[in-house]
Design a protein around this motif. Structure first.
Motif, PDB file in Angstrom:
ATOM      1  N   TYR B 117      40.536  44.185  37.278  1.00  0.00           N
ATOM      2  CA  TYR B 117      39.693  43.345  38.008  1.00  0.00           C
ATOM      3  C   TYR B 117      38.824  44.071  38.803  1.00  0.00           C
ATOM      4  O   TYR B 117      37.755  43.903  39.429  1.00  0.00           O
ATOM      5  CB  TYR B 117      40.551  42.297  38.765  1.00  0.00           C
ATOM      6  CG  TYR B 117      39.533  41.635  39.892  1.00  0.00           C
ATOM      7  CD1 TYR B 117      38.583  40.904  39.301  1.00  0.00           C
ATOM      8  CD2 TYR B 117      39.884  41.664  41.235  1.00  0.00           C
ATOM      9  CE1 TYR B 117      37.813  39.913  40.164  1.00  0.00           C
ATOM     10  CE2 TYR B 117      38.950  40.968  42.045  1.00  0.00           C
ATOM     11  CZ  TYR B 117      38.279  40.062  41.687  1.00  0.00           C
ATOM     12  OH  TYR B 117      37.330  39.617  42.530  1.00  0.00           O
ATOM     13  N   HIS B 118      39.476  45.525  39.556  1.00  0.00           N
ATOM     14  CA  HIS B 118      38.680  46.322  40.416  1.00  0.00           C
ATOM     15  C   HIS B 118      37.950  47.373  39.867  1.00  0.00           C
ATOM     16  O   HIS B 118      37.502  48.444  40.580  1.00  0.00           O
ATOM     17  CB  HIS B 118      39.599  46.611  41.336  1.00  0.00           C
ATOM     18  CG  HIS B 118      40.217  45.462  42.622  1.00  0.00           C
ATOM     19  ND1 HIS B 118      41.266  44.718  42.492  1.00  0.00           N
ATOM     20  CD2 HIS B 118      39.395  44.797  43.504  1.00  0.00           C
ATOM     21  CE1 HIS B 118      41.194  43.902  43.323  1.00  0.00           C
ATOM     22  NE2 HIS B 118      40.116  44.091  43.846  1.00  0.00           N
ATOM     23  N   GLY B 119      37.844  47.064  38.386  1.00  0.00           N
ATOM     24  CA  GLY B 119      36.961  47.947  37.806  1.00  0.00           C
ATOM     25  C   GLY B 119      35.640  47.632  37.636  1.00  0.00           C
ATOM     26  O   GLY B 119      35.356  46.781  38.574  1.00  0.00           O
ATOM     27  N   LEU B 120      34.704  48.358  37.009  1.00  0.00           N
ATOM     28  CA  LEU B 120      33.409  47.700  37.032  1.00  0.00           C
ATOM     29  C   LEU B 120      33.195  46.146  36.488  1.00  0.00           C
ATOM     30  O   LEU B 120      32.112  45.648  37.044  1.00  0.00           O
ATOM     31  CB  LEU B 120      32.456  48.533  36.076  1.00  0.00           C
ATOM     32  CG  LEU B 120      32.153  50.000  36.508  1.00  0.00           C
ATOM     33  CD1 LEU B 120      31.463  50.893  35.640  1.00  0.00           C
ATOM     34  CD2 LEU B 120      31.359  50.201  37.806  1.00  0.00           C
ATOM     35  N   TYR B 126      28.767  43.647  40.025  1.00  0.00           N
ATOM     36  CA  TYR B 126      29.139  45.009  40.500  1.00  0.00           C
ATOM     37  C   TYR B 126      27.883  45.606  40.992  1.00  0.00           C
ATOM     38  O   TYR B 126      27.796  45.791  42.288  1.00  0.00           O
ATOM     39  CB  TYR B 126      29.903  45.688  39.668  1.00  0.00           C
ATOM     40  CG  TYR B 126      30.041  47.118  40.228  1.00  0.00           C
ATOM     41  CD1 TYR B 126      31.224  47.321  41.153  1.00  0.00           C
ATOM     42  CD2 TYR B 126      29.406  48.307  40.092  1.00  0.00           C
ATOM     43  CE1 TYR B 126      31.388  48.577  41.758  1.00  0.00           C
ATOM     44  CE2 TYR B 126      29.613  49.419  40.486  1.00  0.00           C
ATOM     45  CZ  TYR B 126      30.899  49.624  41.385  1.00  0.00           C
ATOM     46  OH  TYR B 126      30.867  50.711  42.257  1.00  0.00           O
TER      47      TYR B 126
END
Lengths: 274, 274
Positions: B117-120, B126
């Protein structure tokens, strides 16, 4: 393979405080169900019966419209939880169950004050974060070297590799003092690090990206310029990576990583975790 | 009343990704047990057996030292969870139980790809966040009015009331385009909003604080100046609040609220939630 369900579900993130926790974890959970479309609503500061009932009314409207609502809650008062629990939603309680687990592990009952982890809380830590933001603004893009000696990290990279957002994230979320310094053509005639940051080599961290990505990003700023040409971007990135390697500056590629991921790697590499 | 237990416990936040979720929710939960000191460790990117075993070794050292560890995990692979589960810690699994609840509610199994979820992730969202940070830097402190017409919010306030950190938070976390504009002595002779932002009155949001707090913060920057005097701070804040009221600009007091809380209020007031 992703199961394509192609259904729209309502998802509510409801909190008695900012909603940051409910939204963060709720979204992390929903990310595991890529086959659905979620119509998301974040409702913070629900701390009276009337507000809880208004949320229920909204949820029940979604339910009546066939959007089978999911309700993620971080609400401490049992009375409010029970109002919300009477809605037509599937309730995912993000706090209560874990609090019970912790009460058992710690052998005490949880404090009954309203949870306010995202409030001012530990004011020393809070003001350190706010000062870190001021520090980051002052030391953004090589603008100042006034307090460079106080930097926890000095991010270096060619223009438009993601220095500024990463700097702001580290400052705002973790209270780290981060300066960033752009590598320009002028910085490459010598072998060593640029003069202004050379003293702080051990605190330097480099960013790179792919030539194509850099060229696209630069193109948004200055279309069809030498600055945004694929050739120039390729040269600058190669030189930057050579510089990092020669000076043993750890670095990573921002084209495949989010600011959250880069920040986690930087803190781990520079041993900046508590 | 807070029960004073005065015991030190180890708390681990362990994730196969950035650790942002584990740290956010874990801290929110621990905030309910103010009687303890927690020795916190965040360990991101644990995605191999060897890394999981290294975490267990560290946990078991804490256990041997009497710090009865708590282990908050957001780890998707069952094999890794089972390695971690064999440690001497009380495990609080922040994902697995809720994923099961969601699987039941949605009638499908969760995707097996690593949660990021906290990736791109959603790259459009983003990059919108990253562009919002650039926008915020460009339009910080009234420095530019180039794209003021594109602002979602224009924060206005006297110097040092918390405009910049709030701006950065809204940009970085929510991808909102936020400009901020300082109210100076020059802005007060007239009845209306300052000329540069008057056109965008409906998007303005004001900040205020207490004279004492403002004077303290300004004192750090310019000690014993007119700028930081309690008298000057009192005058500026009174004028600012008058200006907000006269022009129906919603405002709030930053001395009792965190940037997370202010951001949640601002988004709610300006109807900037999805």
């Amino acid at each position: 393979m992703t199961e394509i369900v192609d259904a729209t579900r309502a998802a509510y993130f409801v909190s008695d405080s900012t909603g940051v926790t409910a939204e963060t974890l709720g979204n992390a959970l929903l990310a595991n169900f890529p086959g659905f479309r979620f119509l998301k609503h974040t409702i913070p500061f629900v701390d009276t019966d009337a507000e809880a009932r208004a949320v229920v009314a909204s949820i029940d409207k979604d339910a009546a419209a066939g959007r089978e609502p999911l309700l993620f809650i971080t609400v401490k008062q049992a009375a409010l939880r029970s109002i919300l629990g009477a809605s037509e939603a599937t309730v995912i309680d993000l706090l209560a169950g874990h609090l019970t687990e912790l009460e058992q592990a710690l052998g005490v009952t949880a404090s009954e004050q309203l949870g306010a982890y995202h409030g001012l809380g530990d004011t020393d830590r809070y003001f350190a974060r706010m000062r870190a933001v001021e520090y980051a603004i002052e030391h953004d893009d090589g603008q100042s070297s006034r307090a460079l000696d106080q930097a926890d990290v000095v991010l270096i990279a060619p223009s438009r590799c993601g220095k500024t957002p990463t700097t702001m994230y580290l400052a705002l979320q973790h209270g780290l003092r981060v300066a960033n310094y752009p590598l320009t053509d002028d910085d490459f005639p010598t072998e060593g690090l640029p003069r202004s940051v050379a003293k702080y080599g051990a605190r330097c961290f480099g960013l790179t990206t792919t030539p194509l990505r850099l060229s696209q990003v630069r193109h948004e700023r200055r279309p069809s310029s030498r600055y945004s040409s694929l050739e120039q971007c390729t040269i600058e990135l190669r030189r930057a990576e050579d510089l990092y390697r020669r000076n043993r500056v750890p670095f990573l590629n921002s084209s495949t990583k989010s600011v959250e991921e880069m920040s986690a790697v930087i803190m781990q590499t520079m041993k900046l975790r508590a």
